[in-house]
Design a protein around this motif. Structure first.
Motif, PDB file in Angstrom:
ATOM      1  N   LEU A  35       4.846  -2.614  -1.602  1.00 34.85           N
ATOM      2  CA  LEU A  35       3.471  -2.346  -2.021  1.00 34.85           C
ATOM      3  C   LEU A  35       3.320  -2.543  -3.534  1.00 34.85           C
ATOM      4  CD1 LEU A  35       0.603  -1.248  -1.635  1.00 34.85           C
ATOM      5  CD2 LEU A  35       1.550   1.069  -1.794  1.00 34.85           C
ATOM      6  N   VAL A  50       7.617   2.410  -8.642  1.00 36.64           N
ATOM      7  CA  VAL A  50       8.273   3.163  -7.571  1.00 36.64           C
ATOM      8  C   VAL A  50       9.044   4.348  -8.139  1.00 36.64           C
ATOM      9  CG1 VAL A  50      10.040   3.059  -5.767  1.00 36.64           C
ATOM     10  CG2 VAL A  50       8.413   1.174  -6.030  1.00 36.64           C
ATOM     11  N   TYR A  54       8.316   8.278  -7.196  1.00 39.45           N
ATOM     12  CA  TYR A  54       9.267   9.231  -6.609  1.00 39.45           C
ATOM     13  C   TYR A  54       9.495  10.433  -7.524  1.00 39.45           C
ATOM     14  CZ  TYR A  54      10.449   6.810  -2.330  1.00 39.45           C
ATOM     15  OH  TYR A  54      10.376   6.272  -1.068  1.00 39.45           O
ATOM     16  N   ARG A  73       4.336   9.764   4.650  1.00 42.08           N
ATOM     17  CA  ARG A  73       4.385   8.347   4.268  1.00 42.08           C
ATOM     18  C   ARG A  73       3.095   7.934   3.559  1.00 42.08           C
ATOM     19  NH1 ARG A  73       4.280   3.841   8.921  1.00 42.08           N
ATOM     20  NH2 ARG A  73       2.181   4.700   9.103  1.00 42.08           N
ATOM     21  N   GLY A  74       1.970   8.323   4.126  1.00 36.13           N
ATOM     22  CA  GLY A  74       0.690   7.976   3.510  1.00 36.13           C
ATOM     23  C   GLY A  74       0.526   8.597   2.136  1.00 36.13           C
ATOM     24  N   THR A  78       0.230   6.482  -1.277  1.00 36.29           N
ATOM     25  CA  THR A  78      -0.929   6.651  -2.154  1.00 36.29           C
ATOM     26  C   THR A  78      -0.477   6.840  -3.601  1.00 36.29           C
ATOM     27  OG1 THR A  78      -2.255   7.601  -0.377  1.00 36.29           O
ATOM     28  CG2 THR A  78      -2.950   8.088  -2.633  1.00 36.29           C
ATOM     29  N   ARG A  83      -0.040   4.575  -8.934  1.00 38.32           N
ATOM     30  CA  ARG A  83       0.795   4.289 -10.109  1.00 38.32           C
ATOM     31  C   ARG A  83       0.829   2.781 -10.372  1.00 38.32           C
ATOM     32  NH1 ARG A  83       1.352   4.743 -14.366  1.00 38.32           N
ATOM     33  NH2 ARG A  83       3.279   4.746 -15.565  1.00 38.32           N
ATOM     34  N   PHE A 145      -8.158  -2.898  -3.253  1.00 40.47           N
ATOM     35  CA  PHE A 145      -6.933  -2.148  -3.005  1.00 40.47           C
ATOM     36  C   PHE A 145      -5.716  -2.745  -3.701  1.00 40.47           C
ATOM     37  CE2 PHE A 145      -3.252  -0.727  -0.544  1.00 40.47           C
ATOM     38  CZ  PHE A 145      -3.462   0.635  -0.587  1.00 40.47           C
TER      39      PHE A 145
END
Lengths: 204, 272
Positions: A35, A50, A54, A73-74, A78, A83, A145
């Motif tokens: 993503l 990422v 996290y 997960r969603g 998000t 970010r 998006f």
């Protein structure tokens, strides 16, 4: 021993279990990086997004409200998305950051069934649902998006009236919802109101 | 109400509701967000629709192809999280707070002076300008008589674990007894660790947000929810580490107040 689910991991993360967070990393790092890379088009920036995401999960795991659903997960994606868009607008597009509707978050609630459904959606299901959209609606959604463009920026880029773009974004999402409802929420055993489009709300 | 008035209101509602799609994507401008927030407070239907649209927007990541990140990413994340302790008060399902309720009873939140930050900080074309602007604003604040608690200037000092201590300036509006802080950097693990003791809670509704600043401007890197904050990042890529007070619980995409904590990140050999 039964396999631990995402809720187990997020609860353990909230209590300071780093192994649990890394289990979530092992489970979703490819989706998260995919993503971020789709949005940023740069592996270094994508890894930065990422990693930041996290670490946000580590610092905010306690804010995951299980009572509002089980879609860890969603929630994680998000955070990765937000970010990534922040980084894209700052480092690539050199545009001002968007303004989140943070204060509205606690006022918005959807039935658990929807979070459960969204938690179990597959990539194939989403792709086939999106394929049903008219091309202009699909493009408006993708620009918003994956490129983080505002409706004004989309209107300018597409040389289309602003009102038209606003409509495409809203109608596209609504149609996606209808398609997914028809496909995944049966009238039997699940919330019938969902099928008629009436989500419950909780006013904060 | 006249029919003309109703028509105007209907049109206004239609205009504001047309923002719901962009709101689901989080791509509103400040003005749009403000207007929509006000409208959401009055419309159950709009709140319901936004909730629906957000659920759908939330599954759009499934449209992407999965990709393998570099093997080193896992290690960098793990190093950072293991260096950040958790409070026992954190429990899944509870809202994130900066302090426990017990702490809130005994620790008075700081009241940060807005004199230091009349306007949001804009992106600077060069980071060095940003640092010097911060330094100048701090100096002006001192000269203007703003009450400063204390200023730490810690000399660089390597410890036994190879971590380097980074000098910083900490400016608080009210005195805090026994407050201490240390910012270290581990060059081998590329890990910053900020450890504080007796740090007061952020003001109500606000949180401490940490930034790394480079040639582009401030990058948000997290919020402080514990006395210790760890961050995996390459020191050489940044010019400063700073902390501001921002809206809770998630902070801001860009600083809205002047940093009360600033550490210049000169190359390690320059500290010697």
């Amino acid at each position: 021993m039964p396999e631990q689910n995402d809720i187990d991991f997020i609860q353990a993360t909230a209590q300071g279990d780093a192994d649990a967070l890394m289990s979530l990393y092992d489970r979703y790092n490819r989706l998260a990086f995919g993503l971020a890379y789709r949005i940023l088009g740069n592996p270094s920036l994508a890894e930065e997004a990422v990693q930041d995401a996290y670490l946000q999960v580590w610092n905010r795991a306690a804010s995951f409200d299980i009572s509002r659903g089980s879609n860890v997960r969603g929630w994680l994606m998000t955070i990765v998305h937000n970010r990534s868009i922040d980084i894209r607008r700052r480092d690539i597009d050199h545009k001002p950051a968007h303004v989140p509707l943070e204060d509205a978050e606690h006022r918005l609630s959807v039935p658990d069934v929807w979070n459960d459904v969204s938690a179990n959606l597959t990539q194939e299901a989403m792709r086939s649902a999106v394929a049903t959209l008219p091309q202009d609606q699909r493009r408006a959604i993708e620009l918003a998006f994956f490129e983080g463009l505002s409706h004004g920026e989309i209107a300018e880029q597409e040389q289309t009236p602003l009102g038209t773009i606003k409509g495409r974004m809203r109608l596209g999402l609504r149609k996606l919802r209808t398609v997914l409802v028809d496909q995944y929420v049966s009238p039997d055993g699940l919330d019938h109101d969902v099928d008629r489009g009436h989500f419950r709300t909780e006013v904060g | 109400m006249t029919s003309e008035g109703s028509s105007v209101n209907d049109r206004s509602e239609m205009d504001i509701e047309s923002l719901l799609g962009a709101a689901a994507f989080g791509t509103l401008t400040a003005e749009e967000a403000s207007g929509l927030m006000a409208y959401l407070a009055t419309s159950d239907a709009a709140r319901a629709e936004l909730a629906q649209l957000r659920v759908i927007a939330g599954v759009l990541p499934l449209l992407t192809d999965e990709r393998e990140p570099s093997p080193g990413l896992r290690g960098r994340i793990e190093q950072a999280v293991r260096a950040t302790p958790h409070t026992e008060q954190r429990e899944a399902g509870l809202p994130l707070t900066t302090t426990s309720s017990a702490e809130s009873e005994t620790v008075r939140p700081l009241e940060f002076s807005t004199q230091l930050a009349p306007t949001p900080i804009e992106k600077a074309p060069g980071w060095r300008n940003y640092v010097w602007a911060l330094a100048a604003s701090l100096l002006i604040a001192v000269l203007a008589g703003v009450m400063l608690d204390r200023i730490f200037l810690q000399a660089a000092d390597d410890d036994l674990e190879g971590r380097e201590t980074i000098a910083f300036e900490l400016t608080l509006p009210t005195p805090v007894d026994d407050l201490s802080a240390e910012l270290t950097y581990d060059p081998d693990r590329q890990l910053f660790v900020l450890e504080t003791e007796n740090m007061p809670a952020a003001p109500d509704g606000q949180i401490y947000q940490v930034w790394l600043i480079d040639g582009v401007g401030p990058r948000p890197v997290g919020v402080m929810v514990d006395s210790t904050f760890a961050l995996a990042a390459n020191r050489d890529e940044y010019a400063a580490f700073a902390i501001t007070v921002e809206p809770a619980p998630n902070g801001s995409p860009a600083p809205t107040t002047t940093p009360f904590f600033v550490a210049e990140l000169a190359p390690a050999d320059a500290d010697a």
